[in-house]
Write an enzyme that holds these catalytic residues in place. Structure first.
Site, mmCIF file in Angstrom:
data_model
loop_
_atom_site.group_PDB
_atom_site.id
_atom_site.type_symbol
_atom_site.label_atom_id
_atom_site.label_comp_id
_atom_site.label_asym_id
_atom_site.label_seq_id
_atom_site.Cartn_x
_atom_site.Cartn_y
_atom_site.Cartn_z
ATOM 1 N N ARG A 136 0.889 -1.092 -0.246
ATOM 2 C CA ARG A 136 0.649 0.089 0.051
ATOM 3 C C ARG A 136 0.543 1.120 0.106
ATOM 4 O O ARG A 136 0.209 2.287 0.288
ATOM 5 C CB ARG A 136 -1.139 0.054 1.059
ATOM 6 C CG ARG A 136 -1.877 -1.130 1.228
ATOM 7 C CD ARG A 136 -3.100 -0.643 2.344
ATOM 8 N NE ARG A 136 -2.152 -1.840 3.497
ATOM 9 C CZ ARG A 136 -2.697 -1.919 4.404
ATOM 10 N NH1 ARG A 136 -3.426 -1.351 5.096
ATOM 11 N NH2 ARG A 136 -1.866 -2.738 4.952
ATOM 12 N N GLY A 167 -6.204 -6.266 15.394
ATOM 13 C CA GLY A 167 -6.709 -8.029 16.108
ATOM 14 C C GLY A 167 -7.563 -7.474 17.684
ATOM 15 O O GLY A 167 -6.871 -5.999 18.206
HETATM 16 C C1 UD1 Z 1 -1.096 -7.476 13.209
HETATM 17 C C2 UD1 Z 1 -1.464 -8.430 14.045
HETATM 18 C C3 UD1 Z 1 -2.661 -7.364 14.815
HETATM 19 C C4 UD1 Z 1 -2.702 -5.580 15.062
HETATM 20 C C5 UD1 Z 1 -2.042 -4.729 13.744
HETATM 21 C C6 UD1 Z 1 -1.351 -4.144 14.622
HETATM 22 C C7 UD1 Z 1 -1.201 -10.645 13.204
HETATM 23 C C8 UD1 Z 1 -1.133 -11.404 13.103
HETATM 24 N N1 UD1 Z 1 -1.902 -9.526 13.442
HETATM 25 O O1 UD1 Z 1 -1.676 -6.987 11.748
HETATM 26 O O2 UD1 Z 1 -3.265 -8.111 15.478
HETATM 27 O O3 UD1 Z 1 -3.474 -5.247 15.655
HETATM 28 O O4 UD1 Z 1 -0.654 -6.068 13.427
HETATM 29 O O5 UD1 Z 1 -1.095 -2.903 13.678
HETATM 30 O O6 UD1 Z 1 0.282 -9.891 14.500
HETATM 31 N N2 UD1 Z 1 5.160 -9.088 8.943
HETATM 32 C C9 UD1 Z 1 7.050 -9.692 8.223
HETATM 33 N N3 UD1 Z 1 6.813 -11.377 7.825
HETATM 34 C C10 UD1 Z 1 4.914 -11.881 7.053
HETATM 35 C C11 UD1 Z 1 4.272 -11.083 8.057
HETATM 36 C C12 UD1 Z 1 4.082 -9.719 8.401
HETATM 37 O O7 UD1 Z 1 7.596 -9.827 8.983
HETATM 38 O O8 UD1 Z 1 5.255 -12.948 7.279
HETATM 39 C C13 UD1 Z 1 6.137 -8.288 9.517
HETATM 40 C C14 UD1 Z 1 5.121 -6.915 8.358
HETATM 41 O O9 UD1 Z 1 6.809 -6.597 7.901
HETATM 42 C C15 UD1 Z 1 4.952 -5.909 9.437
HETATM 43 C C16 UD1 Z 1 4.043 -7.121 10.797
HETATM 44 O O10 UD1 Z 1 4.999 -8.373 10.758
HETATM 45 O O11 UD1 Z 1 6.102 -5.114 10.002
HETATM 46 C C17 UD1 Z 1 3.029 -7.313 10.564
HETATM 47 O O12 UD1 Z 1 2.170 -7.431 9.553
HETATM 48 P P1 UD1 Z 1 0.861 -7.395 9.409
HETATM 49 O O13 UD1 Z 1 0.841 -8.220 7.651
HETATM 50 O O14 UD1 Z 1 0.934 -5.804 8.686
HETATM 51 O O15 UD1 Z 1 0.200 -7.588 10.358
HETATM 52 P P2 UD1 Z 1 -1.129 -6.596 10.006
HETATM 53 O O16 UD1 Z 1 -2.581 -7.770 9.305
HETATM 54 O O17 UD1 Z 1 -1.923 -5.235 10.008
#
Ligand code: UD1
Ligand code: CA
Length: 449
Positions: A18, A144
């Protein structure tokens, strides 16, 4: 400070679609510093021990940037983005070394509060297995939800997996979590991916730990602490919050900001008490302003130092390497780059000083230019103490003006000017008496024909 050992894991493998950017999301800057570096700093400020950075998308770029902002960080690559729990497990080798506390942070949540991190660790020290930093918001969409039962946190449900009723909960997951080191691997390995997104959710360890009778708690953090950046509008929002905090901090430390909302700081700006900053001033990285300086309106300053009693602007540009000593003046429409302006020297109007030294007490006339570049290399101009450079002079570097040297206006100086010498670098003026009248008459006659 606690004596417990700690591993801080920052997740930064996400793609950040995004942002619509070629640059990995976590490298977008706030106050001139990548978001993920803000997170690393918060961890450091909380004394959060060793640092592990999980990278994936744009791994090489993030690695290169990390060498600067967190040279001690250990990097782990998450090969496939299978979810936040999987991302944490990318750092398995570090977790397995055995720490008392594991802190998990997101690289795209740049305004987290170090005291909230420290508070979460305190809860671990008091026996909790998992501590979740929650926050309250009227607009919980996308976050979440923290599900509590009888005052205890029993689960975190991702928006897409929520029931109607759960969706109305306004206590949300910031993403920041503290896990007891001894439990971490066991809990993470128990996470499955049977959910709406088919991902391994870090948030599932809450339900797992709670089901095993372990102590799971939610603590409350500020909204800013939880602000996750997903697009450029949110990036600007975080920047605004950061700037507002920094301005307040500067003012409370004795700096006068006439119109605070128009002054922009960098993450590393140092500014002393009793300095007055007029409206519309921009501080880029690497600026130090000593106490009692005046920064007039519309000045653009980066990589520069400004000593006490100096005046800058209005409309001045100080570029990297500009070094203004005490009571120096750089006035309107002047640019100074990689140059020292010694004590009490004045560069007041419409001037470029680059790769130079301006000696103490020297006066640089309006429109003076140091010609420092021949299209290939840069050359140095040395201007001695109390020298006087007449207006509209070009000093063609390399060249030096001795102490007390005096350059006539409009000169093009290509040779060194000795101490106390007067230099003319222009054609002498010739007056032709009555010639103007003659000329006008001739022109008028010609126009009639
Ligand atoms: C996540 C939380 C959610 C919370 C929100 C706050 C989870 C499952 N959900 O959701 O409860 O309210 O953040 O902003 O944790 N990332 C990785 N590898 C992956 C997936 C993600 O490194 O495979 C990193 C992303 O770069 C990011 C962070 O983890 O920095 C969060 O991932 P994102 O996909 O943004 O989670 P949200 O859906 O925002
Ligand atoms: Ca997010």
């Amino acid at each position: 400070m606690t004596s417990r050992t700690c591993l801080s894991i920052i997740l930064a493998a996400g793609e950040g679609t995004r942002m619509k950017s070629a640059l990995p999301k976590v490298l977008h800057k706030i106050a001139g510093l990548p978001m993920v570096a803000h997170v690393a700093r918060a961890a450091e400020a909380a004394g959060a021990g060793d640092l592990a950075l999980v990278v994936g998308h744009g791994a090489e770029e993030v690695r290169k940037a990390a060498e600067k902002f967190a040279p001690r960080a250990e990097l782990f690559v998450q090969e496939k983005r299978l979810g936040t729990a999987d991302a944490v497990l990318a750092a398995r080798a570090a977790i397995a070394r055995g720490y008392d506390d594991i802190l998990v942070m997101f690289g795209d949540t740049p305004l987290i509060d170090p005291t909230a991190l420290a508070a979460a660790r305190d809860r671990l020290a008091n026996g909790a297995a998992v501590v979740v930093l929650g926050f309250r918001t009227d607009k919980p969409t996308g976050y979440g939800r923290l599900i509590e039962k009888g005052g205890r946190l029993v689960a975190i449900r991702e928006e897409k997996d929520c029931s109607e009723e759960e969706r109305r909960i306004t206590f949300c997951n910031s993403g920041l979590m503290a896990i007891a080191g001894g439990q971490a691997l066991k809990l993470l390995e128990a996470v499955g991916n049977a959910n709406a997104k088919g991902e391994f959710y870090l948030t599932d360890i809450v339900g797992i730990a709670s089901g095993q009778g372990l102590e799971v708690v939610a603590t409350e953090a500020s909204f800013e602490s939880a602000l996750g950046i997903n697009n450029r509008a949110e990036l600007a929002e975080a920047e605004a919050i950061w700037q507002q905090r920094r301005r307040r901090e500067a003012m409370l430390a004795g700096v006068t900001l006439v119109a605070p909302e128009t002054v922009f700081f960098s993450h590393d700006t140092e500014i002393g008490a009793d300095t007055v900053v007029e409206p519309n001033v921009w501080f880029g990285p690497g600026v130090r302003i000593d106490p009692g300086a005046s920064i007039h309106g519309f000045s653009h300053i980066e990589g520069a130092t400004v000593a006490s009693g100096s005046e800058v602007g209005p409309f001045a540009r100080l570029r990297p390497g500009a070094d203004l000593k005490k009571r120096a003046k750089v006035g309107n429409f002047c640019e100074v780059k990689k140059a020292t302006v010694e004590e009490g020297a004045k560069v007041n109007h419409l001037t470029y000083i680059g790769d130079a030294r301006v000696g103490a007490g020297a006066n640089i006339g309006a429109g003076t230019i140091t010609c420092n570049y021949d299209g290939y290399s840069k050359f140095f101009t040395d201007i001695g103490e109390n020298a006087f450079i007449g207006s509209n002079s070009s000093l063609v570097a390399p060249v030096s003006i001795g102490n007390g040297g005096y350059v006539a206006s409009g000169s093009v100086i290509t040779e060194d000017v000795p101490e106390d010498a007067l230099a003319f670098g222009r054609a002498r003026q010739k007056n032709l008496p009555g010639k103007a009248r003659e000329l006008r008459a001739r022109r008028a006659e010609a126009a009639k024909k």
